[in-house]
Write an enzyme that holds these catalytic residues in place. Structure first.
Site, PDB file in Angstrom:
ATOM      1  N   GLU A  69      34.490   8.705  25.839  1.00 19.48           N
ATOM      2  CA  GLU A  69      34.597   8.572  27.263  1.00 19.48           C
ATOM      3  C   GLU A  69      35.282   9.600  27.812  1.00 19.48           C
ATOM      4  OE1 GLU A  69      37.634   5.837  30.404  1.00 19.48           O
ATOM      5  OE2 GLU A  69      36.535   4.892  28.432  1.00 19.48           O
ATOM      6  N   GLU A  74      40.503   9.936  37.624  1.00 20.96           N
ATOM      7  CA  GLU A  74      41.145   8.601  37.660  1.00 20.96           C
ATOM      8  C   GLU A  74      42.260   8.676  38.448  1.00 20.96           C
ATOM      9  OE1 GLU A  74      40.740   5.415  34.314  1.00 20.96           O
ATOM     10  OE2 GLU A  74      41.464   7.292  33.239  1.00 20.96           O
TER      11      GLU A  74
END
Length: 182
Positions: A69, A74
């Site tokens: 990932e 974020e």
């Protein structure tokens, strides 16, 4: 005004308290190496969890975190303007991920460029062309096969945290996503 808006709302639907969206390029557009860049303005509400990220296209066969990932961006509404760039893979997932943060004072009020430059030898994370995290890539990590892109705004959860009880609506705005492949 020419921007994609991923809106999260407090509204009941299918036994849930909130609605939002997740867009993904799985089985449509997948990439191995290059520069992936998104110009975005992120929500400020406590409990929001916007992300611009990528997963290995082999996720259905290997599962997570074995597929790898790449979190290009974020953000946690409870830590305003602290932006995360992170890799998740076996031995480095969840709270033990390989990442760094950068404070962007206007992350929630202005558009910024979030990018990863990804090659067979390294992954470099940038905000507004400022390098803030570099990770060596090798055969020992799962970052040498195609990945697909995801865009979403989650709310609450382990990373997003407790939602402000007065929350009603917020959005992540995307001006563009560009992929420069090698």
């Amino acid at each position: 005004n020419g921007h994609l808006k991923i809106i999260v709302r407090k509204q009941k639907k299918e036994n849930r308290e909130y609605t939002s969206a997740r867009l993904l390029s799985k089985n449509k557009a997948e990439f191995k190496y290059g520069r992936i860049e998104a110009r975005a303005k992120i929500p400020a509400s406590v409990g929001t969890w916007p992300a611009i990220w990528m997963l290995g296209n082999n996720i259905d066969k290997t599962g997570w975190p074995a597929c790898g990932e790449i979190d290009i961006m974020e953000h946690r509404g409870m830590e305003l303007n602290k932006v995360f760039g992170t890799l998740h893979y076996p031995g480095h997932s969840g709270g033990n991920a390989n990442g760094k943060t950068m404070i962007i004072p206007t992350a929630t009020t202005a558009f910024h460029n979030y990018a990863v430059e990804w090659s067979a030898t390294e992954l470099k994370f940038y905000i507004d062309d400022v390098l803030y995290h570099t990770v060596v890539n090798s055969d020992s990590v799962p970052f040498n096969h195609p990945f697909f892109i995801l865009l979403n705004v989650a709310i609450g959860g382990d990373f997003g945290g407790k939602v402000d009880p007065l929350f009603s609506m917020d959005a992540m705005e995307i001006d563009y996503i560009r992929v420069f492949s090698n």
